[in-house]
Scaffold this motif. Structure first.
Motif, short mmCIF file in Angstrom:
data_model
loop_
_atom_site.label_atom_id
_atom_site.label_comp_id
_atom_site.label_asym_id
_atom_site.label_seq_id
_atom_site.Cartn_x
_atom_site.Cartn_y
_atom_site.Cartn_z
N THR A 123 -8.80 9.15 -2.89
CA THR A 123 -7.77 8.64 -1.97
C THR A 123 -8.27 8.74 -0.53
OG1 THR A 123 -6.10 9.52 -3.46
CG2 THR A 123 -5.35 8.92 -1.25
N ALA A 160 -3.51 5.58 0.81
CA ALA A 160 -4.31 4.35 0.89
C ALA A 160 -4.38 3.82 2.33
CB ALA A 160 -3.71 3.29 -0.03
N VAL A 161 -3.31 4.05 3.11
CA VAL A 161 -3.26 3.52 4.48
C VAL A 161 -4.34 4.15 5.37
CG1 VAL A 161 -0.81 2.91 4.49
CG2 VAL A 161 -1.51 5.26 5.04
N ASP A 196 3.49 8.22 -1.11
CA ASP A 196 2.42 7.27 -0.80
C ASP A 196 1.54 7.78 0.34
OD1 ASP A 196 3.29 5.57 -2.78
OD2 ASP A 196 4.64 4.47 -1.44
N THR A 197 2.20 8.15 1.46
CA THR A 197 1.42 8.62 2.62
C THR A 197 1.90 10.02 2.98
OG1 THR A 197 1.37 6.36 3.46
CG2 THR A 197 0.75 8.11 5.01
N LEU A 249 0.83 -1.23 0.00
CA LEU A 249 0.00 0.00 0.00
C LEU A 249 0.85 1.26 0.00
CD1 LEU A 249 -2.95 -0.50 2.54
CD2 LEU A 249 -3.06 -0.38 0.06
#
Ligand SMILES: C[S@@+](CC[C@H](N)C(=O)[O-])C[C@H]1O[C@@H](n2cnc3c(N)ncnc32)[C@H](O)[C@@H]1O
Length: 512
Positions: free
Chosen positions: A450, A492-493, A423-424, A395
């Motif tokens: 998202t 996504a997390v 990503d995060t 993820l």
């Protein structure tokens, strides 16, 4: 950071941006006068919010002038609470003034305006009635006070044959009072701040209903908030309510200054839960001669200090704003030079948006040994407390932490577009700019679907979590009434969240 700021705290409106334009214009005009080093506007409903402005204000001291006609829920409860919430993180000495509308200079302003208007219309003062329309609300007993007092003062000045007050949201109602007036000329003065809906639509509608029926001349003037003279009133309030001077630290001539200064430890106190300080940090806290702490570091943690330790609250709150950053630096140095061991206890990690590096530099320059004890930053603990991992196989392989503020009091939003591909993304101090930040990320290619989450007061009893897709997270946070401090997570997390912090005290997980 230095200098003196003025903050105009206004009600504002998210639906009607024109309502905010008036106070922005006033701020702009005050800026041009250069009486203050900074002039900022903060809105209860609108951007930037008060928390956001205060967090990043580039000044040592600020006078907060409520741009309201009367005292009420905002000036008595919301604003003081906002000052209190921020004291943990900011370094500005603050003072809140009474609302603009309660200033004694307002009555002469209105009196002059009424006289002018009556003269223009060729109306005899004694044949005219003045109807002062306040907002009022039965929910706050003080909200009608200023309107009633102003009506009294104008009555004593005999500005019109009859002076009456009526309210939009209290008794007596505007249409009831209009019906009772007998004068041929009725001058209606909206004792309101904004030139928006109420003054431009509601008041004319309420009084206009009776215009034809009574066959009278009814003149609805602009809102008192638009009077040019209000600028001087704001300046006068700010002058008369300067923040209290900082306490001075002087070494007495008799003080014996040892050759070796004591050490200063910059200790991260963790995100809020007292169980989340490191064991090294706790050990130092328990042995320190002096503890200089942020005001809301938590009484449980402070109880760990020695009974004879000197505890210095360097935070700020309403009526309590003792030290600027420069003074905190000087305080650390002066205590260390007395040969005492000093712990500077800060929220989260001292080197993550905590000004720890400035304090360390001041100590080093003064020849005082300084060490940093890292803390659990809210950037990591906030998401974790909501069960959100910053990385997760398949993820997220990267994360970034960014501030949601530029540091400018004018509400400019930092450029986070370059981080859209991380990503995060973790945003601190971003609640006030959340809508704009989300828009930027979407415009830079991040999918509006998202997952995103906001974690308020992570790891404390006040913890609350709001989850929504990036495209609607700002709306969801507002709907849930989230308040600073808040950590924002995008990626996504943020959709995960089935684990909490287990048995640690004071951790409450509340997903919405
Ligand atoms: C000036 S920064 C200080 C950060 C701190 N040094 C740290 O490492 O956590 C203040 C911001 O940290 C975040 N913050 C600090 N404690 C928090 C908590 N318990 N819950 C949520 N956010 C927090 C908020 O974004 C707040 O506006």
């Amino acid at each position: 950071m230095s200098g003196r700021a003025l903050i105009l705290a206004a009600h504002g409106s998210r639906r009607d941006p024109a309502a905010n334009a008036l106070v922005r214009r006033l701020a702009e005009s005050l800026r041009r006068q250069r009486l203050f080093d900074a002039v900022a506007v903060a809105f209860h409903h609108g951007e930037p919010a008060f928390d956001a402005v205060l967090d990043e204000l580039a000044a040592d001291e600020a006078t907060v002038v409520p741009f309201f006609t009367s005292a009420g829920h905002y000036t008595e409860v919301v604003l003081p609470e906002a000052l209190a919430r921020n004291h943990r993180y900011a370094d500005v000495r603050l003072r809140q003034t009474p609302p603009v509308g309660t200033h004694p200079g307002v009555a002469p302003l209105v009196a002059r305006r009424v006289t002018e208007l009556l003269r223009e219309r060729g109306a005899e003062r004694n044949d005219a009635a003045l109807l002062l329309v306040g907002h009022g609300t039965p929910r706050h007993p003080r909200s009608r006070e200023a309107t009633a007092q102003l009506a009294d003062m104008l009555r004593r000045r005999r500005v019109a044959g009859q002076v009456v007050a009526a309210f939009l949201d209290d008794e007596p109602a505007v249409d009831t009072v209009m019906r009772q007036l007998r004068q041929q000329t009725v001058l209606v003065v909206p004792f309101l701040i904004g030139g928006s809906g109420h003054a431009l639509e509601d008041v004319p509608r309420l009084v206009g209903l009776h215009e034809a029926e009574a066959g009278r001349r009814v003149l609805v003037d602009m809102a008192v908030g638009s009077y040019p003279g209000l600028e001087e009133i704001v300046v006068d309030l700010a002058r008369k309510h300067t923040p209290p001077p900082p306490p001075r630290f002087r070494l007495r001539m008799t003080t014996i200054v040892p050759k070796e200064p004591g050490p200063v430890h910059l200790v991260g106190g963790g995100p809020g839960d007292p169980g989340l300080i490191t064991s090294r940090g706790l050990e130092l806290l328990r042995s320190a001669d002096v503890v200089v702490h942020d005001r809301l570091i938590g009484s449980e943690l402070l109880r760990e200090a020695r009974a004879d330790a000197e505890l210095i609250d360097a935070g700020k709150g309403p009526g309590h704003a003792p030290y600027s950053q420069a003074e905190i630096n000087a305080l650390l140095v002066s205590r260390a030079r007395l040969g005492r061991s000093v712990v500077r206890l800060k929220g989260g990690d001292p080197f993550v948006f905590g000004r720890g590096s400035e304090e360390a530099a001041a100590c080093r320059e003064a020849g005082v040994p300084v060490y940093v004890i890292p803390g659990v930053s809210s950037a990591l603990a906030g998401p974790a407390a909501a069960g959100i991992p910053l990385t997760a196989r398949g993820l997220a392989r990267s994360f970034a932490v960014v501030t949601g503020h530029t540091g400018q009091p004018d509400g400019e939003v930092p450029d986070v577009a370059g981080l859209a591909g991380v990503d995060t993304l973790v945003v601190l101090m971003g609640l006030g700019n959340l809508a704009a930040l989300a828009l930027q990320l979407v415009a830079a290619g991040r999918d509006a679907a998202t997952p995103a989450a906001c974690i308020q007061s992570a790891t404390t009893r006040e913890q609350r979590v709001t989850r929504a897709p990036l495209g609607t997270i700002a709306e969801a946070a507002e709907r849930d009434g989230l308040r600073s401090p808040v950590v924002i997570v995008v990626g996504a997390v943020a959709a995960l969240g089935d684990v909490g912090l287990g048995e640690l005290p004071a951790v409450v997980l509340a997903a919405s």
